[in-house]
Design an enzyme around this catalytic site. Sequence first.
Site, mmCIF file in Angstrom:
data_model
loop_
_atom_site.group_PDB
_atom_site.id
_atom_site.type_symbol
_atom_site.label_atom_id
_atom_site.label_comp_id
_atom_site.label_asym_id
_atom_site.label_seq_id
_atom_site.Cartn_x
_atom_site.Cartn_y
_atom_site.Cartn_z
ATOM 1 N N GLN A 102 -10.395 -2.479 2.309
ATOM 2 C CA GLN A 102 -9.896 -3.113 3.528
ATOM 3 C C GLN A 102 -9.870 -2.153 4.724
ATOM 4 O O GLN A 102 -9.431 -2.521 5.805
ATOM 5 C CB GLN A 102 -8.521 -3.747 3.305
ATOM 6 C CG GLN A 102 -7.380 -2.782 3.143
ATOM 7 C CD GLN A 102 -6.088 -3.505 2.791
ATOM 8 O OE1 GLN A 102 -5.938 -4.024 1.687
ATOM 9 N NE2 GLN A 102 -5.156 -3.564 3.731
ATOM 10 N N MET A 140 0.836 -1.204 0.000
ATOM 11 C CA MET A 140 0.000 0.000 0.000
ATOM 12 C C MET A 140 0.874 1.259 0.000
ATOM 13 O O MET A 140 0.383 2.354 0.305
ATOM 14 C CB MET A 140 -0.935 -0.006 1.205
ATOM 15 C CG MET A 140 -1.894 -1.186 1.173
ATOM 16 S SD MET A 140 -3.445 -0.849 2.005
ATOM 17 C CE MET A 140 -2.863 -0.565 3.654
ATOM 18 N N GLY A 141 2.154 1.100 -0.318
ATOM 19 C CA GLY A 141 3.027 2.267 -0.403
ATOM 20 C C GLY A 141 3.522 2.741 0.952
ATOM 21 O O GLY A 141 3.441 2.003 1.936
ATOM 22 N N HIS A 200 9.538 -3.464 3.337
ATOM 23 C CA HIS A 200 9.047 -3.720 1.977
ATOM 24 C C HIS A 200 10.218 -4.035 1.044
ATOM 25 O O HIS A 200 10.138 -4.937 0.213
ATOM 26 C CB HIS A 200 8.300 -2.494 1.432
ATOM 27 C CG HIS A 200 7.091 -2.110 2.226
ATOM 28 N ND1 HIS A 200 7.034 -0.952 2.974
ATOM 29 C CD2 HIS A 200 5.897 -2.719 2.399
ATOM 30 C CE1 HIS A 200 5.853 -0.863 3.559
ATOM 31 N NE2 HIS A 200 5.139 -1.923 3.240
ATOM 32 N N ARG A 214 2.817 2.849 9.372
ATOM 33 C CA ARG A 214 2.042 3.580 10.379
ATOM 34 C C ARG A 214 2.899 4.158 11.493
ATOM 35 O O ARG A 214 2.401 4.951 12.302
ATOM 36 C CB ARG A 214 0.985 2.669 10.992
ATOM 37 C CG ARG A 214 -0.076 2.224 9.999
ATOM 38 C CD ARG A 214 -1.035 1.254 10.657
ATOM 39 N NE ARG A 214 -1.968 0.656 9.709
ATOM 40 C CZ ARG A 214 -3.108 1.214 9.316
ATOM 41 N NH1 ARG A 214 -3.466 2.380 9.796
ATOM 42 N NH2 ARG A 214 -3.890 0.617 8.445
ATOM 43 N N GLN A 261 -3.062 -11.911 8.011
ATOM 44 C CA GLN A 261 -3.243 -11.631 6.587
ATOM 45 C C GLN A 261 -2.588 -12.725 5.743
ATOM 46 O O GLN A 261 -3.155 -13.206 4.766
ATOM 47 C CB GLN A 261 -2.620 -10.271 6.265
ATOM 48 C CG GLN A 261 -2.475 -9.976 4.789
ATOM 49 C CD GLN A 261 -1.997 -8.556 4.543
ATOM 50 O OE1 GLN A 261 -2.736 -7.619 4.730
ATOM 51 N NE2 GLN A 261 -0.764 -8.404 4.114
ATOM 52 N N HIS A 312 9.164 1.168 3.258
ATOM 53 C CA HIS A 312 10.330 1.223 4.158
ATOM 54 C C HIS A 312 11.202 -0.004 3.891
ATOM 55 O O HIS A 312 10.910 -0.777 2.953
ATOM 56 C CB HIS A 312 9.866 1.301 5.615
ATOM 57 C CG HIS A 312 8.818 0.280 5.965
ATOM 58 N ND1 HIS A 312 9.072 -1.077 6.009
ATOM 59 C CD2 HIS A 312 7.493 0.412 6.252
ATOM 60 C CE1 HIS A 312 7.980 -1.731 6.335
ATOM 61 N NE2 HIS A 312 6.998 -0.852 6.480
ATOM 62 N N SER A 314 6.910 -0.253 10.062
ATOM 63 C CA SER A 314 5.542 -0.142 9.554
ATOM 64 C C SER A 314 5.321 1.264 9.006
ATOM 65 O O SER A 314 5.849 2.240 9.551
ATOM 66 C CB SER A 314 4.551 -0.403 10.690
ATOM 67 O OG SER A 314 3.261 0.043 10.314
HETATM 68 P P1 AMP Z 1 1.663 -2.877 3.508
HETATM 69 O O1 AMP Z 1 2.060 -1.927 2.457
HETATM 70 O O2 AMP Z 1 1.893 -2.375 4.888
HETATM 71 O O3 AMP Z 1 0.300 -3.462 3.286
HETATM 72 O O4 AMP Z 1 2.668 -4.087 3.392
HETATM 73 C C1 AMP Z 1 2.984 -4.700 2.167
HETATM 74 C C2 AMP Z 1 3.697 -5.988 2.468
HETATM 75 O O5 AMP Z 1 4.885 -5.710 3.208
HETATM 76 C C3 AMP Z 1 2.861 -6.946 3.346
HETATM 77 O O6 AMP Z 1 3.056 -8.268 2.880
HETATM 78 C C4 AMP Z 1 3.442 -6.739 4.705
HETATM 79 O O7 AMP Z 1 3.283 -7.853 5.555
HETATM 80 C C5 AMP Z 1 4.908 -6.495 4.377
HETATM 81 N N1 AMP Z 1 5.581 -5.794 5.463
HETATM 82 C C6 AMP Z 1 5.126 -4.696 6.127
HETATM 83 N N2 AMP Z 1 5.986 -4.358 7.116
HETATM 84 C C7 AMP Z 1 6.997 -5.272 7.077
HETATM 85 C C8 AMP Z 1 8.185 -5.459 7.859
HETATM 86 N N3 AMP Z 1 8.500 -4.676 8.876
HETATM 87 N N4 AMP Z 1 9.004 -6.504 7.528
HETATM 88 C C9 AMP Z 1 8.683 -7.325 6.495
HETATM 89 N N5 AMP Z 1 7.583 -7.202 5.729
HETATM 90 C C10 AMP Z 1 6.742 -6.183 6.017
#
Ligand code: AMP
Length: 279
Positions: free
Chosen positions: A61, A30-31, A37, A187, A153, A34, A185
């Site tokens: 979602q 979702m952009g 990702h 967030r 998830q 960090h 994260s």
């Molecule tokens: P999001 O953009 O937050 O929805 O995350 C995209 C993908 O990156 C999802 O599969 C998350 O589980 C993964 N992700 C988010 N934070 C981390 C992290 N700290 N370490 C590894 N993978 C992550």
Amino acid sequence: MIIVEKISEVREVVALMNRKNSLIGFVPTMGALHQGHSSLIKKAKFENQLVICSIFVNPTQFNNKNDLQNYPRTPEKDAELLSHSGCDILFMPPVSEIYPDKELLDMDFGHLELEMEGSFRPGHFKGVATVVSRLFEIVKPDRAYFGEKDFQQLAIIREMNRRLETGITIVGCETLREPDGLAMSSRNIHLTAAERNAAGIIYQSLIIAAKQINNEEIVSVRETAIAAIESFYGFKVQYLEFVDSQTLQPIDKWIYHANQRACIAVLTSHTRLIDNVAL
Ligand code: AMP
């Protein structure tokens, strides 16, 4: 790296670049990217010839409009991080491209979607499953990479993928953390400076709980961890569950060699943080 917005463009570029039957690795996001990702992209690049990342803040979602509106968006920075991490194609579709109609994937995940995150974010996993299945149809990857950080998830996506018989291999990837243990994260930028200073306590308490659980009752391990986290004024533990890693059903006791997990959600003044560790 090529940036595209339309489904037809993804298909064209994939067809052009995939002439030699190379394997496609896909990382949906979702952009507000960090290093967490970036680690998924690098893993995908190591295991495949072509890596596609999507950035799509998926409205279905979010059960809270403010949360959707306030979700951080940093497209230029994201594109830079992706191209440095080895991404070949960045797919950034507008909402109309993913949702020509409002239909959600009609799949009942039962317990998997109702507990923990599901109980605090009703409908969240229906939205996740819908967008991921839609993106899978568009990208048609060989492998798709998801973080263990979002453990529930990952379980939902594995189940959806199994039932849809997509033939895609789902790869779970380890959580990347800040030096104090806080899971990276998008967030985290919503934390106040004081909350950010204290937030390492979440992971540290999970690690202590994971050690204590082999000789203490789950109830007292849970109480100790929650007390430690909530000792920081303003942190509220929404749940701390000790579950089986596959079924996500609560466990009665820790069993050596069983695959078990502690999962937590903590509410702070402006955001929610989730994390989990293996027991
Ligand atoms: P999001 O953009 O937050 O929805 O995350 C995209 C993908 O990156 C999802 O599969 C998350 O589980 C993964 N992700 C988010 N934070 C981390 C992290 N700290 N370490 C590894 N993978 C992550």
